[in-house]
Design a protein around this motif. Structure first.
Motif, PDB file in Angstrom:
ATOM      1  N   TRP A  17       0.826  -1.208   0.000  1.00 62.36           N
ATOM      2  CA  TRP A  17       0.000   0.000   0.000  1.00 62.36           C
ATOM      3  C   TRP A  17       0.852   1.246   0.000  1.00 62.36           C
ATOM      4  CZ3 TRP A  17      -1.837   2.696   4.812  1.00 62.36           C
ATOM      5  CH2 TRP A  17      -1.219   2.242   5.979  1.00 62.36           C
TER       6      TRP A  17
ATOM      7  N   GLY B  39      -4.245   1.295  -2.021  1.00 56.85           N
ATOM      8  CA  GLY B  39      -3.723  -0.051  -2.249  1.00 56.85           C
ATOM      9  C   GLY B  39      -2.733  -0.073  -3.398  1.00 56.85           C
TER      10      GLY B  39
ATOM     11  N   LEU C 247      -9.767  -2.958   1.400  1.00 49.77           N
ATOM     12  CA  LEU C 247      -9.007  -1.979   2.190  1.00 49.77           C
ATOM     13  C   LEU C 247      -9.826  -1.624   3.431  1.00 49.77           C
ATOM     14  CD1 LEU C 247      -7.035   1.076   0.892  1.00 49.77           C
ATOM     15  CD2 LEU C 247      -8.750   1.388   2.665  1.00 49.77           C
TER      16      LEU C 247
ATOM     17  N   ARG D 129     -10.661   0.292   6.886  1.00 45.68           N
ATOM     18  CA  ARG D 129     -10.491   1.620   7.495  1.00 45.68           C
ATOM     19  C   ARG D 129     -11.556   1.832   8.542  1.00 45.68           C
ATOM     20  NH1 ARG D 129      -6.608   5.351   7.153  1.00 45.68           N
ATOM     21  NH2 ARG D 129      -8.004   6.784   8.134  1.00 45.68           N
TER      22      ARG D 129
ATOM     23  N   ASN E 221     -13.145  -0.699   1.505  1.00 43.04           N
ATOM     24  CA  ASN E 221     -13.081   0.062   0.245  1.00 43.04           C
ATOM     25  C   ASN E 221     -13.979   1.301   0.315  1.00 43.04           C
ATOM     26  OD1 ASN E 221     -11.261  -1.806  -0.787  1.00 43.04           O
ATOM     27  ND2 ASN E 221     -12.863  -3.049  -1.734  1.00 43.04           N
TER      28      ASN E 221
ATOM     29  N   LEU F  12      -6.217  -5.622   3.446  1.00 39.48           N
ATOM     30  CA  LEU F  12      -5.219  -4.612   3.803  1.00 39.48           C
ATOM     31  C   LEU F  12      -5.742  -3.790   4.972  1.00 39.48           C
ATOM     32  CD1 LEU F  12      -3.103  -2.263   3.460  1.00 39.48           C
ATOM     33  CD2 LEU F  12      -4.380  -1.574   1.426  1.00 39.48           C
TER      34      LEU F  12
ATOM     35  N   ALA G 152      -5.433  -0.598   6.445  1.00 42.36           N
ATOM     36  CA  ALA G 152      -4.901   0.744   6.184  1.00 42.36           C
ATOM     37  C   ALA G 152      -5.403   1.723   7.235  1.00 42.36           C
ATOM     38  CB  ALA G 152      -5.297   1.196   4.782  1.00 42.36           C
TER      39      ALA G 152
ATOM     40  N   ARG H 226      -0.962  -6.891   5.847  1.00 41.65           N
ATOM     41  CA  ARG H 226      -1.828  -7.446   4.796  1.00 41.65           C
ATOM     42  C   ARG H 226      -1.860  -8.965   4.890  1.00 41.65           C
ATOM     43  NH1 ARG H 226       2.406  -4.736   4.538  1.00 41.65           N
ATOM     44  NH2 ARG H 226       3.263  -5.507   2.568  1.00 41.65           N
TER      45      ARG H 226
END
Ligand code: C2O
Ligand code: CU
Ligand code: CU
Length: 455
Positions: A137, A155, A173, A175, A207, A227, A229, A269
């Motif tokens: 990322w 990403g 992703l 968050r 996402n 991932l 993030a 990840r």
């Protein structure tokens, strides 16, 4: 949303503004197994103010790449040069860091050892050739609590030199946003949390969507790239309703094993492999503890059912020589401290508190390592909060823990649970001055970081 691999490849470069289509995506989706792209694969990324919708019906004014969230998913190929132009339209300096890529230090995006900050209005061109394939990322490495916290994360997928042949390849992703009900940001860092596990957000997204649902074709082989993030949150992930395998951790393939839950700290990840059941309509869920993050629905088959998952080839990471490795010890500590300005510095590595980026000095240097030598680090967490510890420019082998059975694997980030000691080993083969830090951004910002010089 149907995510057949070809559609996904075509749309991967098209999120955000239209013009960052990578050159490689202009090639027809490859039917041959051998990469024909010579590169460079080019992208333009504009870091600046962005509007996006996370909570239903309200707009969030955040920061983003190319005007929105999620950021464009950059797609490169192992061994093929990339050229990425960063245009800074923020009102403060920034840089970009390519988390997990083993590339030269002057492209690593750390202000000081890598480059000067990119000032507002300036453009900086990053050029590198990724040696490893996998899920990575990108994010700034300045004022990270704010810049990452408001949305500057994206990403980065590096495809294998030869396509391993999954039918569907999907990045998830994760968050967690610090948002008020009207979509505005609440505080990204609160002192009493910064001194503990980090300030948690309240809104889980995948996402950029709350509880998205993805359709997967029955019988397909799927690669889910998960991932974390987030600035803070250690996700405790599981996939319920379907069998899956862990295929890779932090981009590096492991011998496949049944996925029965995994703790993915900030920055980490995990690639999962799934043979989608041959029963249209069936659903399964990705969860963090009891919280459902994403849902998957089995769609009609578009080809005969697969019977096995593709095998991921190893990355060319050098094996550390444990017999000759030099041992070093690092402890991760908490202390109630402040700097001259009264700024809280709660965290330190072996008593050393990371102060501010150092330009051409030895400040923050934790150790000097000899190039091409093997090192065995014992990392001890002397606190009661987890710390995902990340090393730039290298991949290390995670060997063992004093508390749990670990999957031996190469990684760039390893989570230390409370009062846990983990041993890692690596060959210091990338010359430069590299950051070594906790990826809970507030911990890093409040001292839990330092530099390792490889000379
Ligand atoms: Cu994600 Cu210093 O990095
Ligand atoms: Cu990094
Ligand atoms: Cu930490």
């Amino acid at each position: 949303m149907s995510l057949h691999r070809r559609q996904f490849l075509k749309s991967a470069g098209l999120t955000g503004l239209g013009f960052m289509l990578p050159l490689s995506a202009c090639q027809p989706a490859s039917t041959s197994k051998i990469a024909t792209v010579q590169g460079p694969i080019e992208y333009d990324l504009i870091a600046g103010p962005a509007h996006f919708q996370i909570l239903p019906g309200v707009t969030t004014q955040g920061l983003g790449f190319n005007g929105g969230f999620p950021a464009p998913v950059l797609r490169g190929r192992q061994g093929v040069p990339m050229r990425i132009r960063l245009h800074n339209q923020l009102n403060e300096p920034t840089t970009l860091h390519w988390h997990g890529l083993r590339i030269p230090v002057n492209m690593d995006g750390v202000p000081g050892p890598s480059q000067m900050p990119v000032q507002p209005g300036e453009t900086f061109t990053y050029e590198f050739t990724p040696p490893d394939a996998g899920t990575f990322w990108y994010h700034p490495h300045m004022n990270s609590t704010e810049q990452l916290g408001r949305g500057l994360v994206g990403g980065l997928i590096i495809d294998e030199a030869e396509d391993p042949g999954f039918d569907t390849d999907l990045l998830l992703l994760l968050r967690n946003w610090h948002l008020n009900a009207d979509g505005s940001f609440g505080p990204l860092s609160i002192k009493r949390y910064a001194a503990r596990q980090g300030t948690p957000g309240q809104t889980f997204s995948v996402n950029g969507q709350l509880l998205p649902e993805y359709a997967l074709p029955a019988g397909a082989s799927v690669r889910l790239r998960v991932l974390n993030a987030d600035n803070t949150w250690p996700y405790e992930l599981s996939l319920t309703g379907v069998d899956s395998q862990i295929l890779a951790l932090d981009a590096h393939p492991v011998s496949p094993r049944r996925f029965e839950g995994y703790q993915l700290g900030a920055g980490m990840r995990m690639d999962l492999g799934i043979l989608v059941p041959d029963r249209a309509g069936q659903t399964f869920e990705l969860k963090h503890r009891h919280q459902v993050l994403a849902r998957f629905r089995v769609d009609a088959a578009n080809q005969p059912a697969r019977t096995s998952l593709p095998i991921l080839p190893k990355n060319p990471v050098p094996e550390p020589d444990l017999a000759t490795a030099e041992r070093q010890f690092f402890s991760f500590e908490w202390d109630a401290a402040t700097d001259e300005q009264g700024r809280s510095l709660f965290w330190n590595i072996k008593g050393a508190v990371y102060q501010r980026p150092a330009f051409c000095s030895n400040a923050n240097l934790l150790a000097t390592l000899e190039r091409d030598k093997s090192y065995l680090f014992s990392l001890r967490n002397n606190t009661q909060y987890p710390h995902p510890i990340h090393l730039h420019g290298h991949a290390f082998k995670v060997l063992e823990s004093n508390k749990r059975t670990l999957i031996p694997h190469f990684a760039d980030t390893v989570i230390l649970q409370q009062h846990e000691q983990v041993r890692i080993a690596f060959v210091a083969d990338n010359p430069g001055v590299w950051m070594f830090h906790c990826h809970v951004i507030e911990h890093m910002a409040m001292g839990l970081a330092g530099m390792l010089a490889v000379i």
